[in-house]
Design a protein around this motif. Sequence first.
Motif, mmCIF file in Angstrom:
data_model
loop_
_atom_site.group_PDB
_atom_site.id
_atom_site.type_symbol
_atom_site.label_atom_id
_atom_site.label_comp_id
_atom_site.label_asym_id
_atom_site.label_seq_id
_atom_site.Cartn_x
_atom_site.Cartn_y
_atom_site.Cartn_z
ATOM 1 N N VAL A 106 48.521 37.652 36.679
ATOM 2 C CA VAL A 106 47.982 37.456 37.555
ATOM 3 C C VAL A 106 48.052 36.278 38.109
ATOM 4 O O VAL A 106 48.395 36.267 39.630
ATOM 5 N N GLY A 107 48.336 35.616 37.365
ATOM 6 C CA GLY A 107 48.767 34.072 38.529
ATOM 7 C C GLY A 107 49.527 34.220 38.531
ATOM 8 O O GLY A 107 50.189 32.997 39.494
ATOM 9 N N ARG A 108 50.549 34.847 37.900
ATOM 10 C CA ARG A 108 52.566 34.508 38.331
ATOM 11 C C ARG A 108 52.475 35.316 39.506
ATOM 12 O O ARG A 108 53.890 34.824 40.582
ATOM 13 N N ALA A 109 52.034 36.412 39.558
ATOM 14 C CA ALA A 109 52.121 37.250 40.573
ATOM 15 C C ALA A 109 51.818 37.180 41.776
ATOM 16 O O ALA A 109 52.424 36.987 43.134
ATOM 17 N N HIS A 149 50.168 44.227 43.437
ATOM 18 C CA HIS A 149 50.386 43.560 42.534
ATOM 19 C C HIS A 149 50.242 44.365 41.378
ATOM 20 O O HIS A 149 51.522 44.487 40.198
ATOM 21 N N PHE A 150 49.509 45.578 40.898
ATOM 22 C CA PHE A 150 49.209 45.982 39.624
ATOM 23 C C PHE A 150 49.161 47.218 39.610
ATOM 24 O O PHE A 150 47.968 47.426 39.388
ATOM 25 N N PRO A 151 49.645 47.485 40.572
ATOM 26 C CA PRO A 151 48.924 49.261 40.574
ATOM 27 C C PRO A 151 48.922 50.039 39.393
ATOM 28 O O PRO A 151 49.736 50.805 38.225
ATOM 29 N N ASP A 152 47.779 50.912 38.971
ATOM 30 C CA ASP A 152 47.371 52.096 38.076
ATOM 31 C C ASP A 152 48.051 52.979 38.577
ATOM 32 O O ASP A 152 47.541 54.361 39.338
ATOM 33 N N ALA A 153 48.808 53.981 37.712
ATOM 34 C CA ALA A 153 49.441 55.395 38.145
ATOM 35 C C ALA A 153 49.414 56.077 36.753
ATOM 36 O O ALA A 153 49.037 56.896 36.885
#
Length: 167
Positions: A106-109, A149-153
């Motif tokens: 998360v910190g990188r994104a 940034h982190f969608p959940d499909a």
Amino acid sequence: MKKIMTRLYRHFITTSRTARKAFPAITLMEIQAKIAEGERTHRAEARMIVESSLNLRAVLNGVTSRQRAHELFSHYRMWDTEENIGVLLYVNIADHKVEIITDRAVGRAIPSAEWQAVCQTMTREFANGTFHDSTLAALEKLNSLLTDHFPDADGKRNELSDRPLML
């Protein structure tokens, strides 16, 4: 010296009752629901911890709210998620501080300026005593960032409790 005495006094007089007044049971239930709602749209794991005050030894040792948030992030093993995508939203009532601690991925994104905006959503209104609405608005922003940034499909499993902690 005056600064440390003022901080010491604030932490001495700020009790769990103060925190419960700012975050009553209904607010905590809505926070939990907002975190769960967000985790249905993103893969990250969010957790909120509200602490009324630090113990006086920590204050005398100069422990900052940010340092305490890092300590809690570690203590509650928020770094121990499958994708390294844990996020802690920490509120220290006595210090009037909101901190966001993120795991590596998360910190990188997501740049820190984005997290500062989430924190400001809360702190701006906390000064007016508006804890309920500002916290839910901040969680809405937090969830939006994480969904972008982190969608959940795939409907991932919930790795950390959504229930906010009151310390």
